[in-house]
Design a protein around this motif. Sequence first.
Motif, short mmCIF file in Angstrom:
data_model
loop_
_atom_site.label_atom_id
_atom_site.label_comp_id
_atom_site.label_asym_id
_atom_site.label_seq_id
_atom_site.Cartn_x
_atom_site.Cartn_y
_atom_site.Cartn_z
N LYS A 95 -1.73 50.38 9.46
CA LYS A 95 -3.04 50.53 10.11
C LYS A 95 -3.76 51.82 9.70
N HIS A 96 -3.00 52.88 9.36
CA HIS A 96 -3.64 54.13 8.98
C HIS A 96 -3.36 54.46 7.52
N GLN A 99 -5.61 56.99 5.69
CA GLN A 99 -5.94 58.28 6.31
C GLN A 99 -4.74 59.22 6.26
N ALA A 100 -5.09 60.52 6.24
CA ALA A 100 -4.03 61.53 6.29
C ALA A 100 -3.45 61.56 7.70
N ALA A 101 -2.17 61.83 7.80
CA ALA A 101 -1.53 61.89 9.12
C ALA A 101 -2.12 63.04 9.93
N PRO A 102 -2.36 62.81 11.22
CA PRO A 102 -2.94 63.89 12.02
C PRO A 102 -1.90 64.98 12.29
N GLN A 103 -2.39 66.17 12.58
CA GLN A 103 -1.50 67.27 12.97
C GLN A 103 -1.06 67.03 14.41
N PRO A 104 0.23 66.94 14.68
CA PRO A 104 0.65 66.68 16.07
C PRO A 104 0.22 67.81 17.01
N VAL A 105 -0.23 67.43 18.20
CA VAL A 105 -0.58 68.43 19.22
C VAL A 105 0.69 69.12 19.71
N THR A 106 1.75 68.33 19.82
CA THR A 106 3.03 68.87 20.26
C THR A 106 4.15 67.97 19.74
N LYS A 107 5.38 68.33 20.03
CA LYS A 107 6.51 67.55 19.54
C LYS A 107 7.47 67.24 20.68
N THR A 108 8.16 66.14 20.53
CA THR A 108 9.22 65.85 21.49
C THR A 108 10.57 66.02 20.79
N LYS B 4 -4.81 75.13 24.25
CA LYS B 4 -3.36 75.07 24.48
C LYS B 4 -2.86 76.36 25.10
N GLY B 174 10.20 69.01 25.92
CA GLY B 174 10.41 67.74 25.23
C GLY B 174 10.02 66.53 26.05
N ILE B 176 7.08 64.80 27.76
CA ILE B 176 5.64 64.94 27.58
C ILE B 176 4.90 63.91 28.44
N PRO B 189 -1.75 62.77 19.07
CA PRO B 189 -0.64 62.70 18.12
C PRO B 189 0.54 63.57 18.56
N GLY B 191 4.60 64.51 17.60
CA GLY B 191 5.66 64.40 16.61
C GLY B 191 7.02 64.17 17.26
N THR B 214 12.55 62.85 24.87
CA THR B 214 13.70 62.75 23.98
C THR B 214 14.92 63.34 24.69
N TRP B 305 2.28 56.21 13.96
CA TRP B 305 1.26 56.45 12.95
C TRP B 305 1.87 56.14 11.59
N SER B 306 1.33 55.19 10.91
CA SER B 306 1.75 54.94 9.53
C SER B 306 1.02 53.70 9.03
#
Lengths: 112, 306
Positions: A95-96, A99-108, B4, B174, B176, B189, B191, B214, B305-306
């Motif tokens: 689907k994307h 497009q370039a992958a967006p910069q994540p706002v945060t991570k889990t 933020k 972790g 969210i 988005p 990660g 996670t 996303w992909s």
Amino acid sequence: MTTNSVSRDTTVVQKPKTKNRDDLKVIITATALTVTLAFWNLFSNGAQKPVQAATNLEPGVTPQVVPFKILLGGPPPKTIIIVSQPGAAQPRSQKHNQQAAPQPVTKTASSK
Amino acid sequence: MINKLEFKAMGCHMLAALDLPEPQLAELEQVPGWFEAWEQSLSRFRGTSELSQLNHSAGMPFQVSETLWDVLQESLTSERLSLGLVTPAVLDALVMAGYDRSFDQLAPTSSYLTPNHFAPLGSLYEMQLDESNRTVCLPRNLHLDFGGIAKGWAADQATSKLSAFGPALVNAGGDIAVSGPQSNGEAWPIGITDPFNPDEDLEILMIEHGGVATSGKDYRRWQLDSVWQHHIIDPRTGMPAQTDVLTATVIAPSAVEAEVAAKVALISGSRAGLTWIESNPILAGMLVLEDGQRIYSERISEYLWS
């Protein structure tokens, strides 16, 4: 006419040292087999084609072939191919795609 | 624009984000205060916390605050939905396994006494609750550690409060929570950290609303008699879970539900864990196994996303 019956001694006398001769035969045969197999393994290896990875590799992914030794006896050695393909675990939607992958706002991650 | 604020609370790294028309931190600066108040109520590492007092009062009725009452209710729901796999009744087992102080203070090379025995844990349903005056009576052998449930709950609460000002996201170690799409209508988005290479993301999720969490045995680990232990206790054995899953990431309608589901998947192992996620239509997830293999649930493709 009289017939004289002759009684024979029917006891069979074993030939001495037969066992030792058999042992020698076994040893010679085993040695010959081992040497033949060893040379076979050594010289047939050069004629083999390199094993190809079964998976379709993505561009830029290099399969690492783990070096191996030929061992006499035991199971034949196997070529192990480790393929590292970052981010390609399963087919996903496109689907994307453009497009370039967006910069994540945060991570889990597990709690840190 | 995304504002933020990052801070430390509950022994973890926290992040609060608010989508506002201009740079502004005033609303976000309230968030560390909320977390401090929740930690003072819910932490088992603070001797003066309300939870520590409740644990010391086991066997006697103890009146609790609205915060602790809410988290207890959340814990009861979690225990029921997870068929007992996720429960705060793990404190004694964690202490026996060597996790007897805040993780920052655990020396990785320290040796701890070998516990005499491990045993299946008790259930929250053994405690007596009086809703009319928010009184709790724990059985004498039952002590609580809310762990990830408290973090997930806090992320949901903070996000709900911040959403009064604009689209909000809170990451509590972790776990969210996301209040809704960003001002431009797009999803947030997020990660998924690679447990083998924490500077890299394995995937990027696009989350409009709800929670992501996670659970893993990759970070909070320590040695007990030269054997690596981790903090995810399997209540069936009272021991750190024996599982082939290294980390489990789950998307759910709220952060606390995501936290509970991720823990169930981790404790259950890859096969049963994925089956459990697939059987629950409100969940989607990805498991990273100890050998580096990744397993995706069917529904997670809606978020990738992909």
